[in-house]
Design a protein around this motif. Structure first.
Motif, PDB file in Angstrom:
ATOM      1  N   THR A 251      53.944 167.939  32.772  1.00  0.00           N
ATOM      2  CA  THR A 251      53.471 167.312  34.056  1.00  0.00           C
ATOM      3  C   THR A 251      53.856 165.459  34.440  1.00  0.00           C
ATOM      4  O   THR A 251      53.937 165.295  33.902  1.00  0.00           O
ATOM      5  CB  THR A 251      52.199 168.001  34.377  1.00  0.00           C
ATOM      6  N   THR A 252      53.274 165.261  35.001  1.00  0.00           N
ATOM      7  CA  THR A 252      53.414 164.162  35.651  1.00  0.00           C
ATOM      8  C   THR A 252      52.648 162.683  34.761  1.00  0.00           C
ATOM      9  O   THR A 252      51.543 163.190  34.747  1.00  0.00           O
ATOM     10  CB  THR A 252      53.459 163.577  36.783  1.00  0.00           C
ATOM     11  N   ALA A 253      52.780 161.730  34.174  1.00  0.00           N
ATOM     12  CA  ALA A 253      52.150 161.116  33.334  1.00  0.00           C
ATOM     13  C   ALA A 253      51.026 160.303  34.640  1.00  0.00           C
ATOM     14  O   ALA A 253      51.546 160.053  35.543  1.00  0.00           O
ATOM     15  CB  ALA A 253      53.095 160.131  32.597  1.00  0.00           C
ATOM     16  N   PRO A 254      50.264 159.548  33.973  1.00  0.00           N
ATOM     17  CA  PRO A 254      49.503 159.116  35.310  1.00  0.00           C
ATOM     18  C   PRO A 254      49.562 157.661  34.834  1.00  0.00           C
ATOM     19  O   PRO A 254      50.632 157.118  34.161  1.00  0.00           O
ATOM     20  CB  PRO A 254      48.014 158.660  34.344  1.00  0.00           C
TER      21      PRO A 254
ATOM     22  N   HIS B 107      48.720 153.742  22.561  1.00  0.00           N
ATOM     23  CA  HIS B 107      47.534 153.954  23.470  1.00  0.00           C
ATOM     24  C   HIS B 107      46.767 152.590  23.975  1.00  0.00           C
ATOM     25  O   HIS B 107      46.982 151.559  23.522  1.00  0.00           O
ATOM     26  CB  HIS B 107      46.229 154.247  22.567  1.00  0.00           C
ATOM     27  N   LEU B 108      47.457 152.952  25.456  1.00  0.00           N
ATOM     28  CA  LEU B 108      47.114 151.917  26.204  1.00  0.00           C
ATOM     29  C   LEU B 108      45.744 151.948  27.017  1.00  0.00           C
ATOM     30  O   LEU B 108      44.962 153.070  26.839  1.00  0.00           O
ATOM     31  CB  LEU B 108      48.604 152.191  27.476  1.00  0.00           C
TER      32      LEU B 108
ATOM     33  N   GLY C 110      48.867 161.449  29.012  1.00  0.00           N
ATOM     34  CA  GLY C 110      47.879 160.991  29.331  1.00  0.00           C
ATOM     35  C   GLY C 110      48.366 159.268  29.072  1.00  0.00           C
ATOM     36  O   GLY C 110      49.486 159.146  29.861  1.00  0.00           O
ATOM     37  N   ARG C 111      47.311 157.939  28.154  1.00  0.00           N
ATOM     38  CA  ARG C 111      48.163 156.919  28.248  1.00  0.00           C
ATOM     39  C   ARG C 111      48.539 156.767  27.130  1.00  0.00           C
ATOM     40  O   ARG C 111      48.392 155.542  26.307  1.00  0.00           O
ATOM     41  CB  ARG C 111      46.865 156.658  28.542  1.00  0.00           C
ATOM     42  N   THR C 112      48.600 157.743  26.105  1.00  0.00           N
ATOM     43  CA  THR C 112      49.009 157.395  24.711  1.00  0.00           C
ATOM     44  C   THR C 112      50.522 157.910  24.895  1.00  0.00           C
ATOM     45  O   THR C 112      50.733 158.807  24.987  1.00  0.00           O
ATOM     46  CB  THR C 112      48.472 158.410  23.945  1.00  0.00           C
ATOM     47  N   VAL C 113      51.353 157.253  24.169  1.00  0.00           N
ATOM     48  CA  VAL C 113      53.652 157.405  23.914  1.00  0.00           C
ATOM     49  C   VAL C 113      52.785 157.731  21.871  1.00  0.00           C
ATOM     50  O   VAL C 113      53.176 156.744  21.271  1.00  0.00           O
ATOM     51  CB  VAL C 113      53.899 156.200  24.824  1.00  0.00           C
ATOM     52  N   VAL C 114      53.579 158.928  21.772  1.00  0.00           N
ATOM     53  CA  VAL C 114      53.872 158.609  20.715  1.00  0.00           C
ATOM     54  C   VAL C 114      54.886 159.396  20.161  1.00  0.00           C
ATOM     55  O   VAL C 114      55.668 159.593  20.784  1.00  0.00           O
ATOM     56  CB  VAL C 114      53.195 160.312  19.689  1.00  0.00           C
TER      57      VAL C 114
END
Length: 415
Positions: free
Chosen positions: A307-310, A412-413, A344-348
């Motif tokens: 899906t598309t990230a926020p 995590h933003l 979500g607001r997390t990049v791994v």
């Protein structure tokens, strides 16, 4: 093991000390009073026997409660070896009589009877028992009053020590402006607080000197490196020119990284925030590295659905810098495949190499240290810059190792 506060340890020690003092004083008073009661009873018995013996010898009558050869007379007084007065303690209790002290003396020749008197100590011993009870009650009341005072006093000391501990913790976490400040009382706690503040001043001064030196070196190198790059452009094409140009570009990148770190350390950087789609920023940052990296956007509610990230409010340039540094570090020091996941607001950023070394997970990234074995252990400027940029954005950057192997960097933003 459960952690016990210093406050309660001091309070317990004070209470135990008070109990020991009370017990010692109580025992001493009891023993001294008991000995005094017995001494006075012996003196009274001896004096009464003297008066009764005088009356018996003059008139032949028994006075002062004296008896001749009484049945209850202790055995050691039945056959006195001389005509002197003797006393003996009798611990028998018969109703309200006893314990008691006997005094005895033979009235004449060795075959004459023994005149004896008995002094009952039960009233005095009852008074001693009441004294013991009163002292016990008074001790409990005093202990009940002293314990809260001990807890309060220990709390004051514990709060002062906690303040010093919190200051040391803030300094250890990187807050070099943290200070304990003046503390009341010219005791050891005040000395510790002053020492911690002095240590912080010295540490801050050294770090400022180091950062200024780094900034000065990077700034001074910028001009000659630019000149080297311009000179490399004048060389004829060939292998030497390509090698020299690559080394100059590496040197220029190092200088730029040093300048970036010095600005982050000095707090001179400001985030320019904008509302941007997180997946687009991450994808563009990965593409600019030119490295083979998989990017996946995961719906937090449906983990298997792309899906598309926020949209997030952040500084896209700094976010790209963080992601690109993490990806480059994963390829350089980790192992393929490298995967970037946006959820979500997390990049791994996950690789499949040997993982982060224990000292990095324990102490965090260190500048001027690289994971390459030929240059020693640790990590270089990439992770240090990523950590500084994340802090500037108010984001959280965690470094871990996956259970099945490989390094995992999680950004995590904030909301």
């Amino acid at each position: 093991m459960a952690r016990v506060s210093l406050r309660w340890k001091i309070a317990a020690l004070a209470a135990a000390t008070a109990c020991l003092v009370v017990a010692a004083v109580g025992v001493l008073v009891h023993v001294w009073t008991a000995q005094d009661i017995r001494s006075r009873a012996e003196a009274q018995a001896s004096n009464t026997l003297y008066s009764a013996m005088d009356t018996y010898r003059r008139t032949g009558t028994l006075a002062e409660g004296a008896e001749l050869d009484p049945a209850a007379l202790p055995a050691e007084l039945r056959h006195p070896a001389d005509d002197d007065r003797h006393t003996a303690y009798d611990g028998r209790v018969d109703g309200n009589l006893g314990p008691s002290v006997w005094a005895a003396q033979r009235v004449g020749d060795p075959d004459s009877p023994v005149l004896a008197v008995q002094v009952n100590m039960s009233p005095e011993l009852y008074g001693l028992h009441r004294l013991d009870v009163i002292m016990a009650v008074a001790s409990l009341v005093t202990l009940a009053a002293a314990t809260p005072l001990a807890v309060y006093g220990a709390g004051l000391l514990a709060r002062r020590l906690r303040r010093v501990s919190e200051t040391a913790g803030r300094i250890s976490a990187g807050d070099l402006d943290a200070r304990t400040g003046p503390t009341k009382g010219g005791d050891e706690v005040a000395d510790i607080a002053a020492t911690v503040d002095l240590m912080a001043d010295s540490l801050a001064q050294r770090l400022r000197t180091e950062r200024q030196f780094t900034a000065d070196v990077a700034h001074e190198l910028r001009t000659p490196v630019g000149g080297l790059l311009a000179a490399a452009d004048l060389l004829p094409p060939g292998e030497t020119e390509d090698l020299l140009r690559a080394r100059v570009r590496d040197l220029r990148g190092l200088v730029e990284d040093l300048l970036e770190i010095s600005r982050l350390d000095a707090g001179a950087e400001q985030a320019v925030r904008a509302h941007v789609p997180l997946d687009s920023v991450v994808s563009e940052a990965v593409a600019r590295t030119g490295l083979d990296t998989e990017v996946a956007v995961i719906d937090a509610a449906h983990a298997d659905t792309a899906t598309t990230a926020p949209t997030v409010e952040t500084d896209p340039r700094r976010l790209e810098r963080i992601v690109s540094n993490l990806v480059v570090n994963a390829h350089r020091h980790g192992g393929t495949p490298v995967r970037v996941t946006v959820e979500g607001r997390t990049v791994v950023v996950r690789d499949h190499g040997p993982g982060f070394p224990p000292e990095l997970l324990r102490d965090g990234p260190s500048r001027f240290r690289t994971g390459a074995t030929e240059r020693g252990s640790g990590h270089g400027l990439g992770l240090t810059i990523a950590q500084g940029q994340a802090r500037l954005l108010g984001a959280e950057l965690r470094l871990d190792n996956a259970p099945e192997g490989g390094a995992v960097a999680t950004l995590h933003l904030p909301d």
